[in-house]
Motif scaffolding. Structure first.
Motif, PDB file in Angstrom:
ATOM      1  N   SER A  52       1.041  -1.296  -0.215  1.00 18.02           N
ATOM      2  CA  SER A  52       0.017  -0.078  -0.006  1.00 18.02           C
ATOM      3  C   SER A  52       0.851   1.269   0.138  1.00 18.02           C
ATOM      4  O   SER A  52       0.403   2.218  -0.692  1.00 18.02           O
ATOM      5  N   LEU A  55       1.622   2.004  -3.727  1.00 21.50           N
ATOM      6  CA  LEU A  55       0.458   2.429  -4.245  1.00 21.50           C
ATOM      7  C   LEU A  55       0.248   3.890  -3.804  1.00 21.50           C
ATOM      8  O   LEU A  55       0.024   4.875  -4.575  1.00 21.50           O
ATOM      9  N   ALA A  56       0.686   4.424  -2.496  1.00 23.47           N
ATOM     10  CA  ALA A  56       0.288   5.601  -2.058  1.00 23.47           C
ATOM     11  C   ALA A  56       1.150   6.665  -2.704  1.00 23.47           C
ATOM     12  O   ALA A  56       0.654   7.626  -3.121  1.00 23.47           O
ATOM     13  N   LYS A  90      -5.932  -2.499  -0.142  1.00 19.50           N
ATOM     14  CA  LYS A  90      -4.835  -1.906  -0.157  1.00 19.50           C
ATOM     15  C   LYS A  90      -5.056  -0.673  -0.815  1.00 19.50           C
ATOM     16  O   LYS A  90      -4.316   0.504  -0.367  1.00 19.50           O
ATOM     17  N   ALA A  94      -3.631   3.021   0.966  1.00 24.38           N
ATOM     18  CA  ALA A  94      -3.089   3.889   0.318  1.00 24.38           C
ATOM     19  C   ALA A  94      -3.709   5.257   0.186  1.00 24.38           C
ATOM     20  O   ALA A  94      -3.235   6.316   0.653  1.00 24.38           O
ATOM     21  N   SER A  98      -2.413   8.692   2.514  1.00 27.45           N
ATOM     22  CA  SER A  98      -2.254   9.824   1.510  1.00 27.45           C
ATOM     23  C   SER A  98      -3.356  10.885   1.692  1.00 27.45           C
ATOM     24  O   SER A  98      -3.127  12.236   1.212  1.00 27.45           O
TER      25      SER A  98
END
Ligand SMILES: NC(=O)c1ccc[n+]([C@@H]2O[C@H](COP(=O)([O-])OP(=O)(O)OC[C@H]3O[C@@H](n4cnc5c(N)ncnc54)[C@H](OP(=O)(O)O)[C@@H]3O)[C@@H](O)[C@H]2O)c1
Length: 220
Positions: A52, A55-56, A90, A94, A98
């Motif tokens: 994650s 991905l973030a 996930k 993320a 964020s």
């Protein structure tokens, strides 16, 4: 997420036409050219293996995330859990780190049939696993107060031209049945993104006779 999917490929051009910028996550590098041609900035990342945190990095600074990936019929049956459930979670993690609140989940009709561990009669095992993965994803996302979640449960997806008209209703314990063109799903997703008042809702979508904007405005 799932930017080379058939729904997402119709959503990105609508986003761009609406003045939005899009980042499109794909797992296959061969798909980046199509996603760029659609108007999104492509990112290659496999939701099954990425963290994650990775991905973030791509989510940070966005107004919203849309999860439209899905294992479909490809690969091992566990992929339904790994992609449709864990991938959606996930993306939520993320988004959370964020500071992105708005989350649209492309879920599915039929989830009433698997509530409380029920097993629907006459439904193929793989499809039951899929419905369970979607329901578990919804439950996991709903439990995160940091998200402004709208879960959209479309009916059977059709590769037909947009009609611009839908039946969009709040989910109840009653099952909804029917189909809907992917193009209309994309139009509803865009309208939902632009209607923050639909956060916190779970919606069932099939073809109907109400114009998309009107259908979304009625729920916002
Ligand atoms: N089919 C139906 O009738 C129906 C009904 C209701 C809801 N839905 C849901 O609607 C959503 C959109 O449907 P669709 O027709 O657009 O699906 P689709 O065309 O099958 O697209 C799904 C996308 O997810 C991507 N994906 C799969 N595994 C991934 C991974 N590990 N990491 C990153 N991306 C991954 C796929 O990439 P690859 O091309 O690399 O595999 C594909 O581009 C899905 O969540 C689906 O479950 C479907």
């Amino acid at each position: 997420m799932g930017a080379h999917g058939k729904v997402a490929r119709q959503l990105v051009p609508l986003l761009v036409a609406g003045g939005h910028e899009a980042v499109g996550v794909v797992r296959n590098p061969d798909h980046t050219a199509d996603v760029a041609a659609d108007g999104a900035t492509p990112v290659v990342l496999d939701i099954e293996s990425a963290t994650s945190a990775e991905l973030a990095e791509h989510v940070r600074g966005s107004d919203a995330v849309v999860f439209s990936a899905g294992a479909g019929g490809k690969g091992a049956p566990e992929r339904k859990q790994h992609v449709d459930r864990d991938g959606a979670v996930k993306l939520a993690e993320a988004a959370e780190v964020s500071g992105v609140r708005r989350y649209l989940l492309v879920s599915s009709i039929g989830l009433q049939s698997v509530v409380d561990g029920a097993t629907p009669d006459g439904v193929e095992e793989g499809f039951v696993a899929y419905l369970r993965a979607k329901l578990e994803a919804e439950d996991a996302l709903r439990s995160r107060p940091s998200l402004d979640l709208t879960s959209l449960r479309p009916g059977h997806l059709l590769d037909e031209p947009a009609t611009g008209r839908v039946a969009l209703t709040r989910s109840t314990t009653d099952a909804v049945d029917g189909g809907v063109p992917r193009a209309d799903v994309a139009a509803v997703l865009l309208a939902l993104l632009e209607a923050p008042g639909t956060a916190g809702q779970t919606l069932e979508l099939v073809s109907g006779d109400v114009p998309v904007e009107e259908a979304v405005a009625a729920l916002a």
